[in-house]
Motif scaffolding. Sequence first.
Motif, mmCIF file in Angstrom:
data_model
loop_
_atom_site.group_PDB
_atom_site.id
_atom_site.type_symbol
_atom_site.label_atom_id
_atom_site.label_comp_id
_atom_site.label_asym_id
_atom_site.label_seq_id
_atom_site.Cartn_x
_atom_site.Cartn_y
_atom_site.Cartn_z
ATOM 1 N N THR A 90 0.858 -1.180 0.000
ATOM 2 C CA THR A 90 0.000 0.000 0.000
ATOM 3 C C THR A 90 0.893 1.228 0.000
ATOM 4 O OG1 THR A 90 -1.772 1.189 1.168
ATOM 5 C CG2 THR A 90 -0.152 0.053 2.523
ATOM 6 N N SER A 91 0.321 2.364 -0.356
ATOM 7 C CA SER A 91 1.080 3.608 -0.258
ATOM 8 C C SER A 91 1.259 3.958 1.217
ATOM 9 C CB SER A 91 0.347 4.740 -0.986
ATOM 10 O OG SER A 91 -0.979 4.867 -0.500
ATOM 11 N N GLY A 92 2.399 4.538 1.553
ATOM 12 C CA GLY A 92 2.630 4.958 2.927
ATOM 13 C C GLY A 92 1.970 6.294 3.213
ATOM 14 N N ALA A 93 1.789 6.594 4.475
ATOM 15 C CA ALA A 93 1.267 7.895 4.901
ATOM 16 C C ALA A 93 2.440 8.847 5.132
ATOM 17 C CB ALA A 93 0.443 7.742 6.172
ATOM 18 N N ASN A 94 2.342 10.039 4.587
ATOM 19 C CA ASN A 94 3.390 11.044 4.773
ATOM 20 C C ASN A 94 3.101 11.790 6.068
ATOM 21 O OD1 ASN A 94 5.186 13.187 4.684
ATOM 22 N ND2 ASN A 94 4.986 13.486 2.483
ATOM 23 N N ILE A 95 3.844 11.476 7.114
ATOM 24 C CA ILE A 95 3.614 12.089 8.416
ATOM 25 C C ILE A 95 4.572 13.239 8.695
ATOM 26 C CG2 ILE A 95 2.610 9.979 9.379
ATOM 27 C CD1 ILE A 95 5.288 9.397 10.727
ATOM 28 N N THR A 96 5.336 13.656 7.685
ATOM 29 C CA THR A 96 6.195 14.830 7.846
ATOM 30 C C THR A 96 5.348 16.094 7.704
ATOM 31 O OG1 THR A 96 6.774 15.135 5.503
ATOM 32 C CG2 THR A 96 8.064 13.517 6.759
ATOM 33 N N THR A 97 5.947 17.215 8.002
ATOM 34 C CA THR A 97 5.242 18.494 7.875
ATOM 35 C C THR A 97 5.715 19.316 6.682
ATOM 36 O OG1 THR A 97 6.833 19.570 9.366
ATOM 37 C CG2 THR A 97 4.844 18.626 10.363
ATOM 38 N N ASP A 98 6.830 18.902 6.057
ATOM 39 C CA ASP A 98 7.401 19.774 5.031
ATOM 40 C C ASP A 98 8.081 19.022 3.883
ATOM 41 O OD1 ASP A 98 9.503 18.767 6.463
ATOM 42 O OD2 ASP A 98 10.478 20.697 6.835
ATOM 43 N N GLU A 99 7.789 17.726 3.720
ATOM 44 C CA GLU A 99 8.441 16.940 2.668
ATOM 45 C C GLU A 99 7.422 16.334 1.721
ATOM 46 O OE1 GLU A 99 11.451 13.998 3.580
ATOM 47 O OE2 GLU A 99 11.606 14.812 5.613
ATOM 48 N N ASP A 100 7.595 16.578 0.428
ATOM 49 C CA ASP A 100 6.858 15.802 -0.568
ATOM 50 C C ASP A 100 7.629 14.512 -0.853
ATOM 51 O OD1 ASP A 100 5.082 17.870 -0.730
ATOM 52 O OD2 ASP A 100 5.638 18.506 -2.753
ATOM 53 N N ARG A 101 6.901 13.446 -1.208
ATOM 54 C CA ARG A 101 7.544 12.199 -1.591
ATOM 55 C C ARG A 101 7.050 11.786 -2.975
ATOM 56 N NH1 ARG A 101 4.535 7.450 -1.479
ATOM 57 N NH2 ARG A 101 4.274 8.579 -3.419
ATOM 58 N N PRO A 102 7.764 12.226 -4.017
ATOM 59 C CA PRO A 102 7.345 11.910 -5.384
ATOM 60 C C PRO A 102 7.930 10.576 -5.861
ATOM 61 C CG PRO A 102 9.137 13.504 -5.423
ATOM 62 C CD PRO A 102 8.901 13.153 -3.979
ATOM 63 N N LEU A 103 7.050 9.696 -6.294
ATOM 64 C CA LEU A 103 7.442 8.417 -6.882
ATOM 65 C C LEU A 103 6.761 8.272 -8.234
ATOM 66 C CD1 LEU A 103 6.996 5.928 -3.868
ATOM 67 C CD2 LEU A 103 9.135 6.970 -4.673
ATOM 68 N N MET A 104 7.479 7.684 -9.186
ATOM 69 C CA MET A 104 6.898 7.345 -10.479
ATOM 70 C C MET A 104 6.881 5.820 -10.617
ATOM 71 S SD MET A 104 8.468 10.271 -13.018
ATOM 72 C CE MET A 104 10.088 9.538 -13.035
ATOM 73 N N PHE A 105 5.831 5.295 -11.255
ATOM 74 C CA PHE A 105 5.608 3.857 -11.317
ATOM 75 C C PHE A 105 5.468 3.401 -12.770
ATOM 76 C CE2 PHE A 105 3.917 5.539 -7.407
ATOM 77 C CZ PHE A 105 4.345 4.660 -6.432
ATOM 78 N N GLY A 106 6.460 2.644 -13.217
ATOM 79 C CA GLY A 106 6.345 1.997 -14.515
ATOM 80 C C GLY A 106 5.803 0.592 -14.307
ATOM 81 N N TYR A 107 4.668 0.306 -14.907
ATOM 82 C CA TYR A 107 3.998 -0.987 -14.698
ATOM 83 C C TYR A 107 4.083 -1.797 -15.981
ATOM 84 C CZ TYR A 107 0.429 -4.295 -13.069
ATOM 85 O OH TYR A 107 -0.253 -5.419 -12.672
ATOM 86 N N TYR A 108 4.654 -2.999 -15.890
ATOM 87 C CA TYR A 108 4.878 -3.866 -17.036
ATOM 88 C C TYR A 108 4.163 -5.201 -16.823
ATOM 89 C CZ TYR A 108 8.961 -0.716 -17.411
ATOM 90 O OH TYR A 108 9.815 0.364 -17.468
#
Length: 208
Positions: A190-208
């Motif tokens: 599952t996707s994680g929860a971002n519990i920081t106050t000032d950080e984005d967490r960008p991920l890209m997903f290539g699905y094959y």
Amino acid sequence: MADLSVQKHHLLEHGFCVVPGVLDRSEVSHALDRLHVAAAANERAGVPTYMPVLDPNPSNVRVFFLLERDPLFRDLIRHPVAIELVQALLGKRFLISNFTANIAKPGSGSMFLHSDQGLVVPEPWLEPWAINIIWCLSDVRFENGGTLYIPGSHRWTRKSDVPADATARLRAFEAPAGSIVAMDGRMWHTSGANITTDEDRPLMFGYY
């Protein structure tokens, strides 16, 4: 290209592997810039970046149709490291399904527990028929919403194999910016929860 034998063995045995340093700092910065441009283009085109069926709040920004938005993403989907990992799991012949992103902003929550293969292929799941190549455009860890996975769950063959305490078994992928995380499509996660106050967490997903 670097020798990926250790990573490929880990992928086959454990359902995932991490390959650091696939993109350097400048390449990460450029990819992140193009991702934000793609997100803005989708918004202008009326393509939703918030999917209530997937996420509990709009702090998860979903960016679809990346392959249509910029040549960079078409280069990444066929990156030699990515393709070598895909072929290690699926064989020489494979199809590209999609390339999307999830920018988990502070306050974003987790989606439902699932396996990608289980969403599209009827059980039993006896062989890997799918793989996710995750591009890390920031340092990824539990606190900023690193993808949560259940170790060994790629060996589960039916939904009935999912134990009652499945969510208690979740662990976060951790990887530095510029890494690839390859994940067997049978892995429950599952996707994680971002519990920081000032950080984005960008991920890209290539699905094959």
